[in-house]
Design a protein around this motif. Structure first.
Motif, PDB file in Angstrom:
ATOM      1  N   GLU A 143       0.833  -1.207   0.000  1.00 38.96           N
ATOM      2  CA  GLU A 143       0.000   0.000   0.000  1.00 38.96           C
ATOM      3  C   GLU A 143       0.867   1.256   0.000  1.00 38.96           C
ATOM      4  O   GLU A 143       0.573   2.226  -0.709  1.00 38.96           O
ATOM      5  CB  GLU A 143      -0.922   0.025   1.224  1.00 38.96           C
ATOM      6  CG  GLU A 143      -2.090  -0.912   1.140  1.00 38.96           C
ATOM      7  CD  GLU A 143      -2.923  -0.914   2.425  1.00 38.96           C
ATOM      8  OE1 GLU A 143      -2.943   0.126   3.125  1.00 38.96           O
ATOM      9  OE2 GLU A 143      -3.534  -1.947   2.722  1.00 38.96           O
ATOM     10  N   LEU A 144       1.931   1.241   0.791  1.00 38.93           N
ATOM     11  CA  LEU A 144       2.836   2.389   0.846  1.00 38.93           C
ATOM     12  C   LEU A 144       3.446   2.657  -0.524  1.00 38.93           C
ATOM     13  O   LEU A 144       3.525   3.809  -0.965  1.00 38.93           O
ATOM     14  CB  LEU A 144       3.930   2.158   1.885  1.00 38.93           C
ATOM     15  CG  LEU A 144       4.935   3.278   2.077  1.00 38.93           C
ATOM     16  CD1 LEU A 144       4.253   4.558   2.521  1.00 38.93           C
ATOM     17  CD2 LEU A 144       5.992   2.864   3.079  1.00 38.93           C
ATOM     18  N   SER A 145       3.859   1.603  -1.210  1.00 33.64           N
ATOM     19  CA  SER A 145       4.436   1.804  -2.547  1.00 33.64           C
ATOM     20  C   SER A 145       3.377   2.339  -3.508  1.00 33.64           C
ATOM     21  O   SER A 145       3.675   3.161  -4.371  1.00 33.64           O
ATOM     22  CB  SER A 145       5.066   0.515  -3.078  1.00 33.64           C
ATOM     23  OG  SER A 145       4.098  -0.369  -3.549  1.00 33.64           O
ATOM     24  N   GLN A 146       2.131   1.904  -3.354  1.00 36.63           N
ATOM     25  CA  GLN A 146       1.035   2.413  -4.196  1.00 36.63           C
ATOM     26  C   GLN A 146       0.794   3.900  -3.920  1.00 36.63           C
ATOM     27  O   GLN A 146       0.603   4.688  -4.841  1.00 36.63           O
ATOM     28  CB  GLN A 146      -0.260   1.628  -3.920  1.00 36.63           C
ATOM     29  CG  GLN A 146      -0.209   0.167  -4.284  1.00 36.63           C
ATOM     30  CD  GLN A 146      -0.257  -0.048  -5.773  1.00 36.63           C
ATOM     31  OE1 GLN A 146      -1.004   0.598  -6.483  1.00 36.63           O
ATOM     32  NE2 GLN A 146       0.562  -0.950  -6.270  1.00 36.63           N
ATOM     33  N   ILE A 147       0.831   4.281  -2.634  1.00 40.04           N
ATOM     34  CA  ILE A 147       0.636   5.681  -2.254  1.00 40.04           C
ATOM     35  C   ILE A 147       1.777   6.533  -2.782  1.00 40.04           C
ATOM     36  O   ILE A 147       1.563   7.602  -3.348  1.00 40.04           O
ATOM     37  CB  ILE A 147       0.498   5.815  -0.720  1.00 40.04           C
ATOM     38  CG1 ILE A 147      -0.815   5.174  -0.249  1.00 40.04           C
ATOM     39  CG2 ILE A 147       0.580   7.281  -0.280  1.00 40.04           C
ATOM     40  CD1 ILE A 147      -0.897   4.960   1.251  1.00 40.04           C
ATOM     41  N   GLU A 148       3.022   6.042  -2.614  1.00 43.48           N
ATOM     42  CA  GLU A 148       4.201   6.785  -3.095  1.00 43.48           C
ATOM     43  C   GLU A 148       4.154   6.999  -4.596  1.00 43.48           C
ATOM     44  O   GLU A 148       4.569   8.041  -5.085  1.00 43.48           O
ATOM     45  CB  GLU A 148       5.492   6.035  -2.740  1.00 43.48           C
ATOM     46  CG  GLU A 148       6.081   6.415  -1.430  1.00 43.48           C
ATOM     47  CD  GLU A 148       7.469   5.804  -1.242  1.00 43.48           C
ATOM     48  OE1 GLU A 148       7.834   4.854  -1.958  1.00 43.48           O
ATOM     49  OE2 GLU A 148       8.175   6.291  -0.360  1.00 43.48           O
ATOM     50  N   SER A 149       3.667   6.018  -5.321  1.00 44.79           N
ATOM     51  CA  SER A 149       3.631   6.134  -6.782  1.00 44.79           C
ATOM     52  C   SER A 149       2.457   6.984  -7.253  1.00 44.79           C
ATOM     53  O   SER A 149       2.358   7.302  -8.431  1.00 44.79           O
ATOM     54  CB  SER A 149       3.547   4.744  -7.421  1.00 44.79           C
ATOM     55  OG  SER A 149       2.270   4.176  -7.172  1.00 44.79           O
ATOM     56  N   GLY A 150       1.543   7.354  -6.341  1.00 46.24           N
ATOM     57  CA  GLY A 150       0.403   8.188  -6.704  1.00 46.24           C
ATOM     58  C   GLY A 150      -0.777   7.413  -7.249  1.00 46.24           C
ATOM     59  O   GLY A 150      -1.761   7.996  -7.674  1.00 46.24           O
ATOM     60  N   ARG A 151      -0.695   6.073  -7.225  1.00 44.77           N
ATOM     61  CA  ARG A 151      -1.798   5.265  -7.753  1.00 44.77           C
ATOM     62  C   ARG A 151      -2.957   5.148  -6.766  1.00 44.77           C
ATOM     63  O   ARG A 151      -4.070   4.849  -7.150  1.00 44.77           O
ATOM     64  CB  ARG A 151      -1.300   3.871  -8.119  1.00 44.77           C
ATOM     65  CG  ARG A 151      -0.428   3.882  -9.366  1.00 44.77           C
ATOM     66  CD  ARG A 151       0.030   2.519  -9.700  1.00 44.77           C
ATOM     67  NE  ARG A 151       1.284   2.310  -8.958  1.00 44.77           N
ATOM     68  CZ  ARG A 151       2.113   1.320  -9.153  1.00 44.77           C
ATOM     69  NH1 ARG A 151       1.833   0.408 -10.026  1.00 44.77           N
ATOM     70  NH2 ARG A 151       3.215   1.221  -8.464  1.00 44.77           N
ATOM     71  N   VAL A 152      -2.671   5.396  -5.475  1.00 49.49           N
ATOM     72  CA  VAL A 152      -3.692   5.303  -4.436  1.00 49.49           C
ATOM     73  C   VAL A 152      -3.546   6.516  -3.534  1.00 49.49           C
ATOM     74  O   VAL A 152      -2.433   6.966  -3.256  1.00 49.49           O
ATOM     75  CB  VAL A 152      -3.497   4.004  -3.607  1.00 49.49           C
ATOM     76  CG1 VAL A 152      -4.443   3.952  -2.429  1.00 49.49           C
ATOM     77  CG2 VAL A 152      -3.670   2.778  -4.474  1.00 49.49           C
ATOM     78  N   THR A 153      -4.656   7.041  -3.057  1.00 48.47           N
ATOM     79  CA  THR A 153      -4.578   8.160  -2.123  1.00 48.47           C
ATOM     80  C   THR A 153      -4.701   7.645  -0.695  1.00 48.47           C
ATOM     81  O   THR A 153      -5.387   6.658  -0.428  1.00 48.47           O
ATOM     82  CB  THR A 153      -5.692   9.196  -2.382  1.00 48.47           C
ATOM     83  OG1 THR A 153      -6.954   8.551  -2.291  1.00 48.47           O
ATOM     84  CG2 THR A 153      -5.534   9.845  -3.741  1.00 48.47           C
ATOM     85  N   LEU A 154      -4.027   8.322   0.204  1.00 47.94           N
ATOM     86  CA  LEU A 154      -4.016   7.952   1.613  1.00 47.94           C
ATOM     87  C   LEU A 154      -5.303   8.432   2.265  1.00 47.94           C
ATOM     88  O   LEU A 154      -5.691   9.586   2.115  1.00 47.94           O
ATOM     89  CB  LEU A 154      -2.796   8.589   2.294  1.00 47.94           C
ATOM     90  CG  LEU A 154      -2.568   8.280   3.747  1.00 47.94           C
ATOM     91  CD1 LEU A 154      -2.335   6.788   3.946  1.00 47.94           C
ATOM     92  CD2 LEU A 154      -1.371   9.064   4.262  1.00 47.94           C
ATOM     93  N   LYS A 155      -5.980   7.539   2.989  1.00 46.28           N
ATOM     94  CA  LYS A 155      -7.211   7.891   3.698  1.00 46.28           C
ATOM     95  C   LYS A 155      -7.001   7.607   5.178  1.00 46.28           C
ATOM     96  O   LYS A 155      -6.962   6.449   5.595  1.00 46.28           O
ATOM     97  CB  LYS A 155      -8.388   7.079   3.166  1.00 46.28           C
ATOM     98  CG  LYS A 155      -8.730   7.367   1.731  1.00 46.28           C
ATOM     99  CD  LYS A 155      -9.833   6.484   1.220  1.00 46.28           C
ATOM    100  CE  LYS A 155     -10.012   6.695  -0.272  1.00 46.28           C
ATOM    101  NZ  LYS A 155     -10.886   5.700  -0.858  1.00 46.28           N
ATOM    102  N   LEU A 156      -6.843   8.678   5.949  1.00 44.95           N
ATOM    103  CA  LEU A 156      -6.630   8.535   7.390  1.00 44.95           C
ATOM    104  C   LEU A 156      -7.967   8.535   8.114  1.00 44.95           C
ATOM    105  O   LEU A 156      -8.889   9.259   7.754  1.00 44.95           O
ATOM    106  CB  LEU A 156      -5.768   9.688   7.909  1.00 44.95           C
ATOM    107  CG  LEU A 156      -4.373   9.802   7.311  1.00 44.95           C
ATOM    108  CD1 LEU A 156      -3.677  11.041   7.852  1.00 44.95           C
ATOM    109  CD2 LEU A 156      -3.560   8.568   7.630  1.00 44.95           C
ATOM    110  N   GLU A 157      -8.057   7.708   9.157  1.00 39.71           N
ATOM    111  CA  GLU A 157      -9.271   7.676   9.972  1.00 39.71           C
ATOM    112  C   GLU A 157      -8.897   7.277  11.393  1.00 39.71           C
ATOM    113  O   GLU A 157      -7.941   6.524  11.604  1.00 39.71           O
ATOM    114  CB  GLU A 157     -10.293   6.702   9.392  1.00 39.71           C
ATOM    115  CG  GLU A 157      -9.824   5.263   9.341  1.00 39.71           C
ATOM    116  CD  GLU A 157     -10.846   4.331   8.711  1.00 39.71           C
ATOM    117  OE1 GLU A 157     -11.111   3.284   9.301  1.00 39.71           O
ATOM    118  OE2 GLU A 157     -11.358   4.669   7.625  1.00 39.71           O
ATOM    119  N   PRO A 158      -9.607   7.828  12.368  1.00 43.22           N
ATOM    120  CA  PRO A 158      -9.288   7.473  13.763  1.00 43.22           C
ATOM    121  C   PRO A 158      -9.642   6.011  14.045  1.00 43.22           C
ATOM    122  O   PRO A 158     -10.623   5.486  13.516  1.00 43.22           O
ATOM    123  CB  PRO A 158     -10.162   8.420  14.592  1.00 43.22           C
ATOM    124  CG  PRO A 158     -11.159   8.992  13.654  1.00 43.22           C
ATOM    125  CD  PRO A 158     -10.672   8.782  12.248  1.00 43.22           C
TER     126      PRO A 158
END
Length: 182
Positions: A143-158
């Motif tokens: 997932e981190l590599s997907q986020i770094e490459s811009g293919r996935v956006t990070l969704k933060l939630e508590p």
């Protein structure tokens, strides 16, 4: 023509690069290249600004002799920070992998010693949990590599912290029990 223009340029004040970089390392690099004509490269962190620069110096040769030096300066502050982050990530991942792998090794050794069936069942259940933990870590890295490459956006939630802490405690409890750590 550029070489002739650079060679004909009048020298500035004797301050050299120390005035520009606020570090004698740049002057020393150029002096070495002027002395032996061999190209050199170095990285330096500027005092005060915290910026990281890569200096590459090459001798300018005219008529068979060194007439000056060409110094390329590249700001690699961002690159340097990214490299440090990657090194930290690798160190953290290897640390995170050690715990479940060490636990799996001990669980397998226990099962290989042919314990009573109820103990073997419990050990197999713990092995499944450890494998799930390693799988989750690998999934998070993906997932981190997907986020770094811009293919996935990070969704933060508590999220509640209790279950996270409890899972971590369950993973290390067998090792702690063996060493009588509470």
């Amino acid at each position: 023509q550029a070489l002739e223009m650079l060679a004909a340029a009048p020298p500035e004040a004797d301050e050299g690069l120390v005035a520009l970089l606020r570090d004698p390392q740049g002057d020393a690099l150029v002096a070495e290249v002027l002395r032996d004509g061999e190209p050199r490269e170095t990285a330096m962190k500027l005092i005060g600004s915290g910026r990281t620069l890569r200096l590459r110096c090459t001798a300018l040769v005219m008529g068979g002799r060194t007439a000056g030096a060409l110094l390329l300066i590249r700001d690699i502050t961002q690159l340097s920070m990214l490299e440090r982050s990657r090194r930290d990530l690798v160190a953290n991942v290897s640390h995170e992998l050690r715990t479940p792998l060490a636990s799996l090794k001990l669980l397998v050794e226990t099962v290989q010693s042919e314990p009573p069936p109820e103990v073997a069942r419990r050990m197999l259940s713990q092995m499944t949990q450890e494998i799930d933990a390693v799988t989750q870590l690998v999934d998070e890295l993906h997932e981190l590599s997907q986020i770094e490459s811009g293919r996935v956006t990070l969704k933060l939630e508590p999220r509640p912290i209790g279950p996270v802490v409890e899972r971590a405690l369950q993973r290390i409890r067998p090792q702690a029990d063996r060493k009588q750590i509470t």
